[in-house]
Enzyme design. Structure first.
Site, short mmCIF file in Angstrom:
data_model
loop_
_atom_site.label_atom_id
_atom_site.label_comp_id
_atom_site.label_asym_id
_atom_site.label_seq_id
_atom_site.Cartn_x
_atom_site.Cartn_y
_atom_site.Cartn_z
N SER A 58 29.33 -88.26 -69.05
CA SER A 58 30.68 -88.40 -69.68
C SER A 58 30.38 -89.00 -70.97
O SER A 58 29.71 -89.94 -71.31
CB SER A 58 31.45 -89.64 -68.72
OG SER A 58 32.61 -89.93 -69.44
N TYR A 77 30.51 -97.65 -64.16
CA TYR A 77 30.27 -96.15 -64.28
C TYR A 77 29.81 -95.93 -65.71
O TYR A 77 29.05 -95.22 -65.95
CB TYR A 77 31.82 -95.63 -64.47
CG TYR A 77 32.00 -94.18 -64.67
CD1 TYR A 77 31.98 -93.05 -63.63
CD2 TYR A 77 32.06 -93.61 -66.01
CE1 TYR A 77 32.13 -91.89 -63.84
CE2 TYR A 77 32.43 -92.17 -66.22
CZ TYR A 77 32.33 -91.27 -65.10
OH TYR A 77 32.50 -90.20 -65.33
N1 LIG Z 1 37.37 -86.18 -63.95
C1 LIG Z 1 37.07 -86.51 -65.22
O1 LIG Z 1 37.80 -86.77 -66.11
C2 LIG Z 1 35.48 -86.76 -65.74
C3 LIG Z 1 35.32 -87.08 -67.01
C4 LIG Z 1 33.96 -87.03 -67.39
C5 LIG Z 1 32.92 -86.71 -66.37
N2 LIG Z 1 33.23 -86.58 -65.15
C6 LIG Z 1 32.17 -86.21 -63.96
O2 LIG Z 1 32.23 -85.00 -63.44
C7 LIG Z 1 31.79 -85.23 -62.27
C8 LIG Z 1 32.80 -84.72 -61.35
O3 LIG Z 1 33.88 -85.44 -61.29
P1 LIG Z 1 35.21 -85.26 -60.76
O4 LIG Z 1 36.22 -85.74 -61.38
O5 LIG Z 1 35.20 -83.98 -59.86
O6 LIG Z 1 35.15 -86.47 -59.34
P2 LIG Z 1 35.96 -86.31 -57.99
O7 LIG Z 1 36.98 -85.47 -58.03
O8 LIG Z 1 35.91 -87.75 -57.49
O9 LIG Z 1 34.84 -85.79 -57.11
C9 LIG Z 1 33.39 -86.46 -56.92
C10 LIG Z 1 32.71 -85.58 -55.86
O10 LIG Z 1 31.33 -86.50 -55.72
C11 LIG Z 1 31.20 -86.23 -54.39
N3 LIG Z 1 30.30 -87.57 -53.61
C12 LIG Z 1 30.49 -88.77 -54.03
N4 LIG Z 1 29.22 -89.51 -53.82
C13 LIG Z 1 28.58 -88.68 -53.09
C14 LIG Z 1 27.27 -88.74 -52.53
N5 LIG Z 1 26.75 -90.04 -52.25
N6 LIG Z 1 26.62 -87.62 -52.13
C15 LIG Z 1 27.32 -86.62 -52.42
N7 LIG Z 1 28.34 -86.21 -53.14
C16 LIG Z 1 29.16 -87.22 -53.43
C17 LIG Z 1 32.46 -86.44 -53.72
O11 LIG Z 1 32.55 -86.24 -52.30
P3 LIG Z 1 33.54 -86.90 -51.21
O12 LIG Z 1 34.54 -86.07 -51.02
O13 LIG Z 1 32.73 -87.03 -49.92
O14 LIG Z 1 33.93 -88.18 -51.71
C18 LIG Z 1 33.31 -85.28 -54.41
O15 LIG Z 1 32.80 -84.08 -54.04
C19 LIG Z 1 31.28 -86.78 -62.20
O16 LIG Z 1 29.68 -86.76 -62.52
C20 LIG Z 1 32.33 -87.50 -63.09
O17 LIG Z 1 31.40 -88.53 -63.28
C21 LIG Z 1 34.50 -86.45 -64.63
#
Ligand SMILES: NC(=O)c1ccc[n+]([C@@H]2O[C@H](COP(=O)([O-])OP(=O)(O)OC[C@H]3O[C@@H](n4cnc5c(N)ncnc54)[C@H](OP(=O)(O)O)[C@@H]3O)[C@@H](O)[C@H]2O)c1
Length: 239
Positions: A148, A163
């Protein structure tokens, strides 16, 4: 040549869309989730997603249970991929937790900080160690650590401490792995998807497809592509 890609946290958000975009490009996608049922449902959704053109090859995503904080689960997944494919071309370390907007560094609950690191830092680290023999068996290994821009040291403040610290450390891991794996031809990069409207990002962010495309760029780099970098939408971010 068949490209085998594995995505952690593939059941929802950016991870699921990364799976869809990789499958749309004809890659074989192993869609993993910590809940086996959620992996199955998401893999079916990806496999039945509309195709760009009707004549395009069928899109396939294979579901696999994988909790990145559970050593036995990670080891079992690596065994499965080894037995089925004998290699892994692309590892996308996407799974993450705890965008802790309610905390500041000075007062942060360190239990929350440690818990975030288990998933966001030690999870990807464990994944790389477990899958490294399979990545080395690929002729075009790629590791994408989904990071991020908030973890850019250049602009770091006191917010989202659990985070941000975990992602800063993940970026350090990217650099270390890239240096160590350069001679193996494995490209390792940190990729920010931008602010994306997911469960984690909340409303107002950009569409999931755009965030996922930023990640897919790092997963599909040519052999001449960069390694040890930090990117969003193919453009370098400051560390
Ligand atoms: N959204 C943003 O604005 C943003 C910005 C910058 C970076 N990111 C990064 O992008 C990536 C995806 O983010 P997102 O927004 O798609 O998040 P999200 O919608 O909260 O999804 C997170 C995913 O991670 C899984 N997860 C959590 N703990 C886990 C574990 N122990 N083992 C396996 N899977 C696990 C969750 O599974 P469950 O359904 O089982 O909980 C879910 O599938 C992350 O690395 C995040 O830091 C996101």
């Amino acid at each position: 040549m068949i490209t085998i890609c594995l995505v952690t946290g593939g059941n929802r958000g950016i991870g699921r869309e990364v799976c869809r975009q990789l499958a749309q490009r004809g890659h074989t996608v192993i869609l993993t989730a910590r809940d086996a049922k959620a992996a199955g449902q998401a893999a079916r959704a990806v496999s039945h997603a509309p195709r760009a053109v009707a004549a395009a090859p069928a899109m396939t995503a294979e579901p696999l249970q994988l909790d990145v904080t559970d050593e036995a689960s990670v080891a079992a997944a690596a065994r499965h991929v080894g037995e089925r494919y004998g290699k892994l071309d692309v590892l996308v370390n996407n799974a993450a937790i705890t965008y802790d907007t309610w905390q500041r560094a000075t007062t942060a609950d360190l239990a929350v900080v440690r818990e975030a690191a288990e998933t966001n830092l030690y999870g990807p680290w464990l994944m790389v160690q477990a899958f490294l023999p399979l990545l080395r068996a690929s002729e075009h290994g790629r590791i994408v650590n989904v990071s991020s821009a908030v973890a850019s040291l250049a602009g770091l403040g006191g917010g989202t401490p659990a985070y941000s610290a975990s992602k800063v450390a993940l970026n350090a891991l990217t650099r270390m792995l890239a240096a160590e794996l350069r001679d193996d031809g494995i490209l390792v990069n940190s990729i920010c998807p931008g602010w994306v409207a997911t469960d984690m990002g909340g409303p107002g962010g950009r569409p999931v497809a755009e965030g996922a495309a930023s990640v897919v760029w790092g997963a599909t780099l040519p052999d001449s592509g960069p390694t040890g970098g930090f990117f969003q939408d193919g453009r370098r971010l400051p560390w």
